[in-house]
Design an enzyme around this catalytic site. Sequence first.
Site, mmCIF file in Angstrom:
data_model
loop_
_atom_site.group_PDB
_atom_site.id
_atom_site.type_symbol
_atom_site.label_atom_id
_atom_site.label_comp_id
_atom_site.label_asym_id
_atom_site.label_seq_id
_atom_site.Cartn_x
_atom_site.Cartn_y
_atom_site.Cartn_z
ATOM 1 N N ASP A 1 9.770 -1.876 -3.983
ATOM 2 C CA ASP A 1 8.884 -2.737 -3.054
ATOM 3 C C ASP A 1 9.227 -4.246 -3.114
ATOM 4 O O ASP A 1 9.213 -5.205 -2.109
ATOM 5 C CB ASP A 1 7.416 -2.589 -3.319
ATOM 6 C CG ASP A 1 6.916 -1.147 -2.951
ATOM 7 O OD1 ASP A 1 7.579 -0.612 -1.872
ATOM 8 O OD2 ASP A 1 5.850 -0.947 -3.383
ATOM 9 N N THR B 1 -2.852 -2.923 -2.315
ATOM 10 C CA THR B 1 -2.363 -1.893 -3.654
ATOM 11 C C THR B 1 -1.322 -2.625 -4.507
ATOM 12 O O THR B 1 -0.683 -2.081 -5.223
ATOM 13 C CB THR B 1 -1.737 -0.942 -2.885
ATOM 14 O OG1 THR B 1 -0.738 -1.287 -1.918
ATOM 15 C CG2 THR B 1 -2.763 0.127 -2.219
#
Length: 273
Positions: free
Chosen positions: A56, A171
């Site tokens: 990510d 998140t």
Amino acid sequence: MKQIGIALRPEHPQGKETLDQLSQWLVAQEKTVVLLHRGDQKPPPPLDLLIVLGGDGTFLSAARQVAGRDTPILGVNLGSLGFLTEVTLDELYSNLKRIFEDGFEEDHCQTLSSFISRENVDYAQPTVLNDVTIHKGALSKLLQLEITIDSQFVTAIRADGLIISSATGSTAYSLSSGGPIVHPSVDAMLLTPISPHMLTNRPLLVRSDAQVCVTLKSAEEGPIAMFDGQEVFPLKSNDVVQITAAEKRLRMILSPNRSYYEVLREKLKWGEF
């Protein structure tokens, strides 16, 4: 699709081998390969597709490099499944064949733009996918922050900091600071205090087109603004951090093999006993 960009986490042990194999495969498909390097100041040429190899963090860095463009991004995780890089290496080539032959499903993710006002001078900051964070840095003292939304005073808080995130970024750092999970399709910004002095300072969800302004009232040196947790701007007393929804959204290619909720279950270990 002819011009294909590749962004790679350079230190990954599988990185060079994966990059070489992917580049050769793309050339065999009569594609032109363009490599993106983290930290490049020069913007990349126009791309028909950007493939991110890594996690990510690599995805966030690559997304900033093509911010404001209409480039679809495919995130491929070289390790464990990610929230943004949800395609595994084993699925890479089948996904690319599907993309080149049949098209793809995509999510148009809201991004955030910001600038910092200091003594009547505005300093533009990177467009982010996840969040803008005001943090105390190495200070031991709590920050004093004033928050306004659409020119209306909301509150003053004392805290270790404040996270302003997109729904996609809910998140990330916001979640670890007690913020709620917000589905990426929700057009909203989330304000999450970091370790606030008053327990009544709770996360706040606002419209994505709102203008959020955070004024640093602390006099001590050391506070910083962070952008997707990767780029840093040192803050001074009375600096104003202004955050709004960016004009362009990010085109993220979705995996056909799992839904958002499947990713949540796997990453957060839901349902395990």
